[in-house]
Design a protein around this motif. Sequence first.
Motif, PDB file in Angstrom:
ATOM      1  N   PHE A 138       2.011 -12.552   7.403  1.00  0.00           N
ATOM      2  CA  PHE A 138       3.402 -13.602   8.242  1.00  0.00           C
ATOM      3  C   PHE A 138       4.362 -13.073   9.327  1.00  0.00           C
ATOM      4  O   PHE A 138       5.735 -12.829   9.638  1.00  0.00           O
ATOM      5  CB  PHE A 138       4.979 -13.372   6.889  1.00  0.00           C
ATOM      6  N   PRO A 139       3.553 -13.661  10.760  1.00  0.00           N
ATOM      7  CA  PRO A 139       3.682 -12.616  11.585  1.00  0.00           C
ATOM      8  C   PRO A 139       4.572 -13.427  12.526  1.00  0.00           C
ATOM      9  O   PRO A 139       5.609 -12.962  13.658  1.00  0.00           O
ATOM     10  CB  PRO A 139       2.701 -13.141  12.349  1.00  0.00           C
ATOM     11  N   ASN A 140       5.477 -14.619  11.916  1.00  0.00           N
ATOM     12  CA  ASN A 140       6.382 -15.578  12.962  1.00  0.00           C
ATOM     13  C   ASN A 140       7.215 -15.365  11.762  1.00  0.00           C
ATOM     14  O   ASN A 140       8.779 -15.955  11.767  1.00  0.00           O
ATOM     15  CB  ASN A 140       6.317 -16.764  12.712  1.00  0.00           C
ATOM     16  N   ASP A 141       7.165 -14.613  10.842  1.00  0.00           N
ATOM     17  CA  ASP A 141       8.486 -14.328   9.656  1.00  0.00           C
ATOM     18  C   ASP A 141       8.230 -13.602   8.464  1.00  0.00           C
ATOM     19  O   ASP A 141       7.756 -13.293   7.051  1.00  0.00           O
ATOM     20  CB  ASP A 141       8.498 -15.783   8.816  1.00  0.00           C
ATOM     21  N   LYS A 142       9.100 -12.073   9.466  1.00  0.00           N
ATOM     22  CA  LYS A 142       8.918 -11.236   8.188  1.00  0.00           C
ATOM     23  C   LYS A 142       9.116 -10.572   6.893  1.00  0.00           C
ATOM     24  O   LYS A 142      10.344 -11.512   6.617  1.00  0.00           O
ATOM     25  CB  LYS A 142       9.383  -9.864   8.968  1.00  0.00           C
ATOM     26  N   GLN A 143       8.328 -10.568   6.222  1.00  0.00           N
ATOM     27  CA  GLN A 143       9.114 -10.678   4.585  1.00  0.00           C
ATOM     28  C   GLN A 143       9.372  -9.057   4.450  1.00  0.00           C
ATOM     29  O   GLN A 143      10.478  -8.988   3.752  1.00  0.00           O
ATOM     30  CB  GLN A 143       7.736 -10.588   3.443  1.00  0.00           C
ATOM     31  N   VAL A 144       9.027  -8.121   5.063  1.00  0.00           N
ATOM     32  CA  VAL A 144       9.603  -6.473   4.412  1.00  0.00           C
ATOM     33  C   VAL A 144      10.178  -6.218   6.190  1.00  0.00           C
ATOM     34  O   VAL A 144       9.580  -6.197   7.549  1.00  0.00           O
ATOM     35  CB  VAL A 144       8.065  -5.349   4.185  1.00  0.00           C
ATOM     36  N   GLU A 145      11.320  -5.375   6.431  1.00  0.00           N
ATOM     37  CA  GLU A 145      12.200  -4.830   7.108  1.00  0.00           C
ATOM     38  C   GLU A 145      12.282  -3.205   6.744  1.00  0.00           C
ATOM     39  O   GLU A 145      12.910  -3.313   5.910  1.00  0.00           O
ATOM     40  CB  GLU A 145      13.670  -5.614   7.597  1.00  0.00           C
ATOM     41  N   VAL A 146      11.601  -2.254   7.335  1.00  0.00           N
ATOM     42  CA  VAL A 146      12.392  -0.692   6.806  1.00  0.00           C
ATOM     43  C   VAL A 146      13.304  -0.493   8.161  1.00  0.00           C
ATOM     44  O   VAL A 146      12.670  -0.924   9.343  1.00  0.00           O
ATOM     45  CB  VAL A 146      11.093  -0.446   7.119  1.00  0.00           C
ATOM     46  N   ILE A 147      14.315   0.489   7.978  1.00  0.00           N
ATOM     47  CA  ILE A 147      15.202   0.562   8.301  1.00  0.00           C
ATOM     48  C   ILE A 147      15.464   1.831   8.630  1.00  0.00           C
ATOM     49  O   ILE A 147      15.477   3.342   7.378  1.00  0.00           O
ATOM     50  CB  ILE A 147      16.929  -0.025   8.567  1.00  0.00           C
ATOM     51  N   ILE A 148      15.157   2.531   9.577  1.00  0.00           N
ATOM     52  CA  ILE A 148      15.778   4.585   9.407  1.00  0.00           C
ATOM     53  C   ILE A 148      17.171   4.319   9.245  1.00  0.00           C
ATOM     54  O   ILE A 148      17.869   4.088  10.124  1.00  0.00           O
ATOM     55  CB  ILE A 148      14.855   5.311  10.735  1.00  0.00           C
TER      56      ILE A 148
END
Length: 304
Positions: free
Chosen positions: A67-77
């Motif tokens: 999903f290059p234009n709509d990320k499904q996963v977001e990782v935050i530190i």
Amino acid sequence: MGYDLEKKLVIAISSRALFDLENENEIFEKKGLDEYYKHQIEKEDELIEKGTGFRLVKNLLKINEDFPNDKQVEVIILSRNNAATSLRITKSIEKYGLDIARSAWSGGNDIAKYLKPFKVDLFLSANELDVQNAINEGIAAARILPYKNEEDEYSNQVKIAFDGDAVLFSEESEIIYKTQGLEAFLEYEKKNASNALQSGPFAQLLRVISNIQSKYPQEQTPIRTALITARNSPAHERVIRTLSQWGVRLDESFFLGGVDKYEVVEAFGADIFFDDQDVHLESTSKKTPSAKVPYHDDSILKKI
């Protein structure tokens, strides 16, 4: 319009859960904050070794390639470090090629209050207090246990294994088993077989994962889930009915009836296993990245 985190799987992870910072933590505990800061700044350009949560994060981020234009996963530190000591961590993230662009550095203050503003679905940390505070805020959270395996393999499919009671489901039935014994537990489950179990701290996370799974044919899902529970027949019936009522799926289910979990967890190939009991985690964490869910709800005791 700002970047929308609402419809993504948002994982917040502490620096000590993502990387092996146990030596640095020992400096902090034995020599204090100033020596810890000094050490991190002096080692700014030194790559940090992978920690327990690294494999999970790396495999989850691979989902975004579809999903290059709509990320499904977001990782935050989300870390108790301050901005000055964050440089070593962010440089290591860059060197490992992890697509992590967002972070928060609280300078030692409680970080649980920032979980909801970041729309966090899962928080992983090595700090027991931070994890408990997150659970108290209603966020799925677990304390990462020490794990190191140089032979870890990374794949395009994330495998996540869950215990049932006190993780996916409330601890109501588990309390009856602990306080009244097996016969009372089985009778209670038989009586309530058609009544859905109450949601536990990881129920909403499972729903978010199911939403991602629904975008793929079942045989091509990038996330494979498993329930690995000490329950067995006939207590398994209520679990099956509950998942059906929730409208979520688990790809694999194991009702072990007291059989040790660690071999099943390893055979499944879990990138992480969530359980609330040390007796299981002591074994699983030797072979599989594992995390403890410190769940307890006093209101349940009033209902039993």
